[in-house]
Write an enzyme that holds these catalytic residues in place. Structure first.
Site, PDB file in Angstrom:
ATOM      1  N   LYS A 172       0.839  -1.192   0.000  1.00 29.19           N
ATOM      2  CA  LYS A 172       0.000   0.000   0.000  1.00 29.19           C
ATOM      3  C   LYS A 172       0.873   1.239   0.000  1.00 29.19           C
ATOM      4  CE  LYS A 172      -1.825   2.706   3.092  1.00 29.19           C
ATOM      5  NZ  LYS A 172      -1.848   3.967   2.333  1.00 29.19           N
ATOM      6  N   SER A 224       5.369   7.287  10.377  1.00 30.33           N
ATOM      7  CA  SER A 224       5.619   8.038  11.605  1.00 30.33           C
ATOM      8  C   SER A 224       5.504   7.120  12.830  1.00 30.33           C
ATOM      9  CB  SER A 224       4.613   9.178  11.720  1.00 30.33           C
ATOM     10  OG  SER A 224       3.319   8.636  11.814  1.00 30.33           O
ATOM     11  N   GLY A 228       2.942   4.116  13.657  1.00 28.78           N
ATOM     12  CA  GLY A 228       3.561   2.843  14.049  1.00 28.78           C
ATOM     13  C   GLY A 228       2.908   2.251  15.293  1.00 28.78           C
ATOM     14  N   GLU A 245       9.698   0.797  10.766  1.00 30.06           N
ATOM     15  CA  GLU A 245      10.727   1.826  10.548  1.00 30.06           C
ATOM     16  C   GLU A 245      10.036   3.160  10.755  1.00 30.06           C
ATOM     17  OE1 GLU A 245      13.753   1.176  10.286  1.00 30.06           O
ATOM     18  OE2 GLU A 245      14.062  -0.694   9.180  1.00 30.06           O
ATOM     19  N   CYS A 279      13.711  10.491   7.115  1.00 29.22           N
ATOM     20  CA  CYS A 279      13.769   9.976   8.488  1.00 29.22           C
ATOM     21  C   CYS A 279      15.171  10.178   9.051  1.00 29.22           C
ATOM     22  CB  CYS A 279      13.393   8.501   8.520  1.00 29.22           C
ATOM     23  SG  CYS A 279      14.365   7.478   7.423  1.00 29.22           S
ATOM     24  N   GLU A 378      10.220  16.295  15.398  1.00 30.58           N
ATOM     25  CA  GLU A 378      10.704  16.038  14.041  1.00 30.58           C
ATOM     26  C   GLU A 378       9.944  16.936  13.062  1.00 30.58           C
ATOM     27  OE1 GLU A 378       9.283  12.293  12.340  1.00 30.58           O
ATOM     28  OE2 GLU A 378      11.196  12.019  11.332  1.00 30.58           O
TER      29      GLU A 378
HETATM   30  P1  NAD Z   1       2.459   8.133   8.061  1.00 31.94           P
HETATM   31  O1  NAD Z   1       2.696   7.354   9.297  1.00 31.94           O
HETATM   32  O2  NAD Z   1       1.464   9.225   8.089  1.00 31.94           O
HETATM   33  O3  NAD Z   1       1.994   7.172   6.860  1.00 31.94           O
HETATM   34  C1  NAD Z   1       2.749   6.062   6.425  1.00 31.94           C
HETATM   35  C2  NAD Z   1       1.820   5.073   5.743  1.00 31.94           C
HETATM   36  O4  NAD Z   1       0.908   4.515   6.697  1.00 31.94           O
HETATM   37  C3  NAD Z   1       0.951   5.661   4.641  1.00 31.94           C
HETATM   38  O5  NAD Z   1       0.875   4.728   3.583  1.00 31.94           O
HETATM   39  C4  NAD Z   1      -0.399   5.826   5.336  1.00 31.94           C
HETATM   40  O6  NAD Z   1      -1.505   5.836   4.441  1.00 31.94           O
HETATM   41  C5  NAD Z   1      -0.428   4.605   6.229  1.00 31.94           C
HETATM   42  N1  NAD Z   1      -1.295   4.705   7.411  1.00 31.94           N
HETATM   43  C6  NAD Z   1      -1.718   5.818   8.048  1.00 31.94           C
HETATM   44  N2  NAD Z   1      -2.460   5.490   9.139  1.00 31.94           N
HETATM   45  C7  NAD Z   1      -2.483   4.129   9.196  1.00 31.94           C
HETATM   46  C8  NAD Z   1      -3.041   3.176  10.104  1.00 31.94           C
HETATM   47  N3  NAD Z   1      -3.732   3.559  11.188  1.00 31.94           N
HETATM   48  N4  NAD Z   1      -2.844   1.872   9.870  1.00 31.94           N
HETATM   49  C9  NAD Z   1      -2.106   1.459   8.806  1.00 31.94           C
HETATM   50  N5  NAD Z   1      -1.547   2.304   7.904  1.00 31.94           N
HETATM   51  C10 NAD Z   1      -1.739   3.625   8.099  1.00 31.94           C
HETATM   52  O7  NAD Z   1       3.902   8.646   7.625  1.00 31.94           O
HETATM   53  P2  NAD Z   1       4.291   9.643   6.426  1.00 31.94           P
HETATM   54  O8  NAD Z   1       3.847  11.022   6.795  1.00 31.94           O
HETATM   55  O9  NAD Z   1       3.865   9.051   5.129  1.00 31.94           O
HETATM   56  O10 NAD Z   1       5.891   9.567   6.499  1.00 31.94           O
HETATM   57  C11 NAD Z   1       6.656  10.397   7.304  1.00 31.94           C
HETATM   58  C12 NAD Z   1       7.138   9.672   8.545  1.00 31.94           C
HETATM   59  O11 NAD Z   1       7.785   8.457   8.192  1.00 31.94           O
HETATM   60  C13 NAD Z   1       8.180  10.456   9.333  1.00 31.94           C
HETATM   61  O12 NAD Z   1       7.921  10.367  10.711  1.00 31.94           O
HETATM   62  C14 NAD Z   1       9.499   9.749   9.017  1.00 31.94           C
HETATM   63  O13 NAD Z   1      10.503   9.917   9.972  1.00 31.94           O
HETATM   64  C15 NAD Z   1       9.034   8.348   8.873  1.00 31.94           C
HETATM   65  N6  NAD Z   1       9.973   7.582   8.054  1.00 31.94           N
HETATM   66  C16 NAD Z   1      10.735   6.625   8.662  1.00 31.94           C
HETATM   67  C17 NAD Z   1      11.674   5.920   7.922  1.00 31.94           C
HETATM   68  C18 NAD Z   1      12.518   4.858   8.556  1.00 31.94           C
HETATM   69  O14 NAD Z   1      13.103   4.063   7.832  1.00 31.94           O
HETATM   70  N7  NAD Z   1      12.613   4.780   9.853  1.00 31.94           N
HETATM   71  C19 NAD Z   1      11.821   6.186   6.558  1.00 31.94           C
HETATM   72  C20 NAD Z   1      11.018   7.166   5.986  1.00 31.94           C
HETATM   73  C21 NAD Z   1      10.091   7.848   6.739  1.00 31.94           C
END
Ligand code: NAD
Length: 477
Positions: A172, A224, A228, A245, A279, A378
């Site tokens: 997804k 995020s 997570g 992650e 990230c 962040e």
């Molecule tokens: P997000 O958590 O908003 O969304 C990530 C994904 O999860 C999207 O596909 C979203 O549609 C889905 N999602 C949202 N709510 C959900 C739920 N309740 N259940 C299942 N899936 C759900 O993150 P974002 O804004 O897309 O990305 C930015 C964040 O990601 C930042 O905090 C960044 O640090 C982190 N990030 C971490 C890494 C790593 O490797 N540690 C890498 C890249 C980004």
């Protein structure tokens, strides 16, 4: 073979599947809708999961070499189509060409390299009487949920090991950046049996349906820390395997012996690569007080003379826009908070809301308090706090004083000091005098609330498996 256009479909059981209801996708440099993608229904999501379940029966039993060959061929096909994918990535994500090249060619490299990996059976004991072997068996159906900052690379980090291990996948993409992922799954349908890799597009609800499904055995998630936590709760009901992650607040520590002019470009890219929507961006820059002014001024000079923020499709652009309006509003809050609290901007600080795209100027905040939002949270955008330090023990404590533990960097000429400080940082990766060096052979994962488990390397591959111990009593029976 496909042509990149606005005709986007999901891939379910090898078929192109569309919906009546579609979601818009924007070019962040112009705020224009550039495509519409399917908004997956609950039935379609279930159909993707059951097609992955069905495909698992044969894919998991297929020869490892056959699975590896398919993943390698997919990597080659992506490399052959790299130009189209790079252009599409810049349009949907906003990143300029060098970043798009790094991500697309990197994705191809990861596919081809992970295709060479395998986990051999471990013979724990082999005597005349008994033989004990631990095997790595595939966990089953994997839900791969990815964010919008590196839409294809972070999908591939999940898909490649999952497929090599013998799992099948429902991926997804983020609703903000689904285009490359949908086209990638379409491309993969030429190399994989139906159902082995499914791709469904939609909003956050779609993510929740996948994480809640009893038919999904593992969730590999990048996003995020807040999301997570939801994923982890949702996975609890069926004891799903998890790789998470999550967010980070990476410290960068600059030692007193650096050459300010020489280090400034390196520190700049550590913090602002991918327009700081990373990230692993350096998010707190701790500079020794003896070189603080010189490093700050060298950074400001580099930003003023070398950095152009603009449309990623223009060749002279260094940094693109913020990827979406939600994130743009979030980043603005950090600017407002700094202004309201009277923190000094060494450069930047003013956002022009009338700009054509979601553009934010590169901004340095000059020594704000350690307790400020810009230090503690962040921002995920191009605003960076510069902080002074004088005592080594104190700066290590400040670097570690966070719920996050994703990565860190230390910069200086004294290699002993780099090692001494680096090994005391609580983070999954510590880069000394370099940054953002990843490899399919190198484990990557967060400590503390930056994640669970890891991606890449044989450790990452093992996360798509269960350990199974088989014991044989040779003289029994
Ligand atoms: P997000 O958590 O908003 O969304 C990530 C994904 O999860 C999207 O596909 C979203 O549609 C889905 N999602 C949202 N709510 C959900 C739920 N309740 N259940 C299942 N899936 C759900 O993150 P974002 O804004 O897309 O990305 C930015 C964040 O990601 C930042 O905090 C960044 O640090 C982190 N990030 C971490 C890494 C790593 O490797 N540690 C890498 C890249 C980004």
């Amino acid at each position: 073979m496909f042509k990149i256009n606005t005709d986007y479909a999901m891939t379910i059981s090898g078929d192109a599947v569309v919906t009546e209801n579609r979601l818009p996708v924007f070019n962040p440099a112009t705020k224009e809708v550039i495509a519409e993608v399917p908004n997956c229904t609950r039935e379609q999501c279930e159909s993707a999961i059951s097609s992955a379940r069905k495909a698992f029966a044969s894919w998991s039993k297929a020869d490892l070499s056959w699975r590896q060959a398919a993943v390698k061929a997919l990597g080659q096909a992506l490399e052959d189509r790299a130009e189209e994918f790079m252009a599409l990535l810049t349009r949907e994500q906003g990143k300029p060409r060098p970043g798009a090249e790094w991500e697309i060619l990197g994705s191809a490299h990861w596919l081809k390299t992970i295709a060479t990996q395998s986990l051999a059976d471990e013979v724990v004991l082999d005597t005349e009487e008994r033989r004990v072997v631990t095997r790595y068996t595939p966990v089953g159906v994997v839900g791969a949920i990815v964010p919008w900052n590196f839409p294809l690379l972070l999908a591939v980090w999940k898909i490649a090991p999952a497929l090599v291990a013998g799992c099948t996948v429902v991926m997804k993409p983020s609703p903000y950046t689904p285009l490359c992922d949908l086209k990638f799954a379409e491309l993969a349908a030429d190399f994989l049996p139906p159902g082995v890799l499914n791709c469904v597009s939609g909003g956050d609800d779609l993510g929740r349906w996948i994480t809640a499904s009893p038919e999904v055995n593992k969730i590999a998630f990048t996003g995020s820390t807040e999301t997570g936590r939801h994923v982890m709760r949702s996975a609890a009901d069926t004891i799903k395997r998890l790789t998470l992650e999550l967010g980070g607040n990476d410290p960068a520590i600059v030692l007193p012996d650096v050459d300010p002019k020489e280090i400034a470009p390196k520190l700049f890219w550590a913090a602002f690569q991918n327009n700081a929507q990373f990230c692993n961006a350096a998010k707190r820059l701790y500079i020794h007080e003896s070189v603080y002014d010189d490093v700050r001024d060298a950074l400001v000079n580099y930003i003023r003379t070398e950095v152009k923020v603009g449309d990623g499709s223009e060749p002279d652009t260094t940094l693109g826009p913020i990827q979406n309006s939600m994130q743009y509003e979030k980043v603005k809050e950090f600017f407002n908070d700094c202004r309201e609290n009277g923190y000094r901007f060494a450069c930047g600080g003013e956002i022009d809301d009338s700009a054509k795209g979601w553009f934010v100027p590169v901004t340095l905040v000059d020594n704000p308090p350690e307790s400020s939002r810009i230090v503690q949270e962040e921002p995920f955008g191009p605003i960076l706090p510069l902080l002074k330090w004088s005592d080594e023990g104190d700066v290590i404590e400040r670097a570690n004083d966070t719920i996050y533990g994703l990565a860190a960097t230390v910069w200086g000429k004294d290699l002993d000091a780099l090692q001494r400080i680096g090994t005391q940082i609580e983070a999954g990766t510590v880069w000394l005098n370099e940054v953002h060096q990843y490899s399919p052979e190198q484990a990557f994962g967060g400590h503390k609330q930056s994640g669970l488990g890891c991606e890449n390397s044989l450790h990452g591959l093992a996360e798509y498996t269960n350990r199974q111990t088989i014991t044989l009593n040779k003289i029994g029976g």
